[in-house]
Motif scaffolding. Structure first.
Motif, PDB file in Angstrom:
ATOM      1  N   VAL B 135       1.458   4.804  -0.478  1.00  0.00           N
ATOM      2  CA  VAL B 135       2.744   4.144  -0.220  1.00  0.00           C
ATOM      3  C   VAL B 135       2.416   2.679  -0.039  1.00  0.00           C
ATOM      4  CG1 VAL B 135       4.525   3.797   1.536  1.00  0.00           C
ATOM      5  CG2 VAL B 135       3.994   6.098   0.755  1.00  0.00           C
ATOM      6  N   ASP B 136       3.204   1.791  -0.636  1.00  0.00           N
ATOM      7  CA  ASP B 136       2.884   0.376  -0.482  1.00  0.00           C
ATOM      8  C   ASP B 136       4.144  -0.462  -0.321  1.00  0.00           C
ATOM      9  OD1 ASP B 136       3.920  -0.334  -3.120  1.00  0.00           O
ATOM     10  OD2 ASP B 136       2.121   0.629  -3.929  1.00  0.00           O
ATOM     11  N   ASP B 137       3.947  -1.758  -0.156  1.00  0.00           N
ATOM     12  CA  ASP B 137       5.064  -2.644   0.146  1.00  0.00           C
ATOM     13  C   ASP B 137       5.815  -3.089  -1.099  1.00  0.00           C
ATOM     14  OD1 ASP B 137       3.094  -4.208  -0.909  1.00  0.00           O
ATOM     15  OD2 ASP B 137       3.114  -5.711   0.689  1.00  0.00           O
ATOM     16  N   ARG B 138       5.400  -2.620  -2.292  1.00  0.00           N
ATOM     17  CA  ARG B 138       6.174  -2.976  -3.491  1.00  0.00           C
ATOM     18  C   ARG B 138       7.380  -2.080  -3.643  1.00  0.00           C
ATOM     19  NH1 ARG B 138       0.747  -3.086  -3.275  1.00  0.00           N
ATOM     20  NH2 ARG B 138       0.278  -1.977  -5.205  1.00  0.00           N
ATOM     21  N   ALA B 139       7.220  -0.804  -3.252  1.00  0.00           N
ATOM     22  CA  ALA B 139       8.378   0.083  -3.267  1.00  0.00           C
ATOM     23  C   ALA B 139       9.360  -0.396  -2.186  1.00  0.00           C
ATOM     24  CB  ALA B 139       7.937   1.509  -2.984  1.00  0.00           C
ATOM     25  N   PRO B 140      10.655  -0.436  -2.489  1.00  0.00           N
ATOM     26  CA  PRO B 140      11.609  -0.833  -1.446  1.00  0.00           C
ATOM     27  C   PRO B 140      11.748   0.286  -0.418  1.00  0.00           C
ATOM     28  CG  PRO B 140      12.758  -0.260  -3.470  1.00  0.00           C
ATOM     29  CD  PRO B 140      11.294  -0.125  -3.766  1.00  0.00           C
ATOM     30  N   LEU B 141      10.951   0.235   0.640  1.00  0.00           N
ATOM     31  CA  LEU B 141      10.988   1.272   1.663  1.00  0.00           C
ATOM     32  C   LEU B 141      12.344   1.247   2.369  1.00  0.00           C
ATOM     33  CD1 LEU B 141       7.407   0.720   3.114  1.00  0.00           C
ATOM     34  CD2 LEU B 141       8.159   2.537   1.571  1.00  0.00           C
ATOM     35  N   VAL B 142      12.860   2.422   2.671  1.00  0.00           N
ATOM     36  CA  VAL B 142      14.175   2.528   3.302  1.00  0.00           C
ATOM     37  C   VAL B 142      14.007   2.441   4.812  1.00  0.00           C
ATOM     38  CG1 VAL B 142      16.175   4.004   3.629  1.00  0.00           C
ATOM     39  CG2 VAL B 142      15.038   3.909   1.391  1.00  0.00           C
ATOM     40  N   ALA B 143      14.771   1.528   5.419  1.00  0.00           N
ATOM     41  CA  ALA B 143      14.676   1.313   6.860  1.00  0.00           C
ATOM     42  C   ALA B 143      15.650   2.222   7.608  1.00  0.00           C
ATOM     43  CB  ALA B 143      14.961  -0.151   7.199  1.00  0.00           C
ATOM     44  N   ASN B 144      15.319   2.515   8.850  1.00  0.00           N
ATOM     45  CA  ASN B 144      16.244   3.229   9.728  1.00  0.00           C
ATOM     46  C   ASN B 144      17.324   2.269  10.195  1.00  0.00           C
ATOM     47  OD1 ASN B 144      14.570   5.538   9.572  1.00  0.00           O
ATOM     48  ND2 ASN B 144      13.235   4.650  11.151  1.00  0.00           N
TER      49      ASN B 144
END
Lengths: 215, 201
Positions: B135-144
Motif C-alpha cells: 500500500v503506498d501514498d500514490r493510491a488515493p487512500l480513503v480517510a475516515n
C-alpha cells in the motif's frame, strides 16, 4: 542457497558442533593428545573473531561486487565501470531472490562496480524533472555510504559528476563537481522512483541514462 | 619433512584450526547481532536503525550494520521501519486481521514517497490473489470521518475501500514501512509510527 542457509542456520550449526564434539571425544578416547588441538583452536578462535569482525563489511560488499561482475542483476554480468538498470521493480514474483530483493516496488534499481585505479569516472545523470532518484556510493572496506548523487543532495537536473579515488591528482572540467572515494573500488546503487505500472517505461528510460565514462 | 607433515596430520592442529575458525565465525556472528540489536530503535513495535550506512562509525558498529542491513540507504535518504508484532506484542499472523491507523496528518512525513509492504519473515514478498503486497501514498487512500486513515491488514479483502487494504501472507509475516527523503521529524526521532492493532471479529 543463501535462503536455505538462513532458514536452517540453527540445525546446521548444531550438526557442525556435534561433529566437533565427536572429533574431540574420539581423540581423547584413542589416547591422542588434545593439547595441541585445544591451544590451536583457542588462538584461531580469538584472532579469527577479531578478523571476522574487521573484515565483515568487506565480505558483504565484496559479495555484491562478485555478484555484479559475475552474475549481474538479471541482464548478465556487469563489467566494471558500467551501469545496468533493472527493467522492472521487484514484485511478488521476485521471491526467487534477486540481489536487491528488498521487497520494494517503488524504485527501479541500477547497479555497478566502480574501479577507479585507471583514473576517475564521470557519472552522467539525465534530466529527472523532479522525479525522485538517488545514486548511492558505498565504500567496500567499511560499507559506509560515502557520497550520494540525487534528489536530496544534488537535485534532479541533468548533470555530470566526477568520481576519483583519494590521492588522485588532476583537474576536472570547470563546473563539474568532484566526489572523492576513500579507495579505488566502490559499489554504486541507483534508485529511480516509479509511481505505478504506467510510469514504468518512463522511469526505466531515465534509469538507463544513468551511465559512466572515463574522465 | 615427511615426519613434519606426519606430525601436523596427527597432532590435531588441523582440527584445531577448523574448530577455532568455526567458533570465531559463530562468536563474530553473535557479537555483531548483539551490536546490531543495540543500534535498533523500537517504538510501538516498529524497529529502525538510524545510523545505518553512515560514514565514521566504529569498527563494531559498522560491521554489525553491514551484516544486518547490507548496502542499505542512510536514514536521511530513506527511513525503513520493520514490524513483526502487533500492539499487544503478539507475532503478526496471516490468519488474523489488523489495522494500522494513521491519525490526521500523521502519515510518514517525506519528500518523495512512503510505502508499506508485507513479506515473509525473511523479507521476500509472497504471491497472493490480489497480485500486490504493498500500500503506498500514490493510491488515493480513503480517510475516515475524523481525517485519520486506516490501513487494513488481512488475507482476504475487507469491507471498505480496496486501496486501503494490504493483503498479508498466510503464515507469520513482517511489515516494512519506508519513507524516502524522510521529514525532519523522522530523522530526529520525533515521528512515531502507530502500532499495528489486531481487529477482533
Amino acid at each position: 542457497m543463501n535462503r536455505l542457509i538462513l532458514k536452517y542456520a540453527t540445525p546446521i550449526t548444531v550438526v557442525i558442533l556435534a561433529v566437533f564434539a565427536w572429533v574431540v571425544y574420539s581423540r581423547i578416547a584413542s589416547g591422542s593428545g588434545i593439547l595441541v588441538l585445544a591451544v590451536t583452536a583457542v588462538i584461531v578462535w580469538v584472532l579469527g573473531t577479531a578478523a571476522f569482525i574487521w573484515f565483515w563489511p568487506r565480505m558483504i560488499v565484496g559479495g555484491f561486487k562478485r555478484a555484479i561482475l559475475a552474475r549481474g542483476l538479471g541482464g548478465g554480468p556487469i563489467p566494471v565501470n558500467t551501469l545496468y538498470a533493472e527493467p522492472s521493480s521487484s514484485s511478488s514474483s521476485a521471491s526467487t531472490g534477486s540481489l536487491l530483493a528488498t521487497g520494494t516496488d517503488d524504485v527501479l534499481y541500477v547497479g555497478g562496480w566502480l574501479d577507479l585505479s585507471a583514473g576517475p569516472q564521470v557519472l552522467h545523470v539525465p534530466e529527472m524533472a523532479g522525479r525522485y532518484y538517488s545514486v548511492q556510493l558505498t565504500d567496500p572496506t567499511t560499507s559506509a555510504n560515502f557520497a550520494y548523487v540525487g534528489t536530496r543532495t544534488t537535485g534532479t537536473a541533468a548533470g555530470e559528476f566526477a568520481i576519483a579515488a583519494r590521492g588522485w591528482r588532476g583537474d576536472v572540467p570547470p563546473g563539474m563537481p568532484l566526489i572523492t572515494a576513500p579507495g579505488r573500488g566502490a559499489l554504486l546503487i541507483g534508485r529511480v522512483f516509479v509511481a505505478d505500472e504506467a510510469d514504468q517505461p518512463a522511469a526505466y528510460a531515465l534509469a538507463q541514462q544513468l551511465s559512466l565514462s572515463p574522465l | 619433512m615427511g615426519s613434519g607433515l606426519g606430525w601436523v596430520a596427527h597432532s590435531g592442529i588441523v582440527q584445531g584450526v577448523i574448530i577455532g575458525g568455526v567458533f570465531a565465525f559463530l562468536t563474530a556472528t553473535l557479537v555483531l547481532n548483539l551490536v546490531a540489536r543495540s543500534q535498533t530503535v523500537t517504538v510501538n513495535g516498529w524497529s529502525s536503525v538510524p545510523r545505518v550506512g553512515q560514514p565514521g562509525l566504529g569498527i563494531l558498529t559498522r560491521s554489525a550494520l553491514a551484516k544486518a542491513l547490507p548496502a542499505v540507504n542512510v536514514f536521511e535518504e530513506a527511513a525503513y521501519w520493520t514490524a513483526t508484532k502487533d500492539a499487544a506484542g503478539r507475532p503478526l499472523r496471516g490468519d488474523r486481521s489488523y489495522v494500522l491507523r494513521f491519525p490526521p496528518g500523521q502519515q510518514p512525513p517525506n519528500g518523495a514517497f512512503w510505502s508499506l509492504s508485507a513479506t515473509d519473515l525473511v523479507g521476500y514478498m509472497v504471491r497472493n490473489d490480489a497480485g500486490r503486497s504493498t500500500v503506498d501514498d500514490r493510491a488515493p487512500l480513503v480517510a475516515n470521518a475524523d481525517g485519520s486513515v486506516d490501513i487494513r491488514l488481512q488475507r482476504t479483502a475487507p469491507d471498505g475501500p480496496a486501496q486501503n487494504w494490504l493483503p498479508t501472507p498466510a503464515g507469520p509475516f513482517k511489515l516494512m514501512l519506508r519513507a524516502y527523503l524522510p521529514g525532519a521529524t523522522v530523522v530526529d526521532g520525533g515521528y512515531r509510527v502507530p502500532a499495528v492493532e489486531e481487529v477482533r471479529a
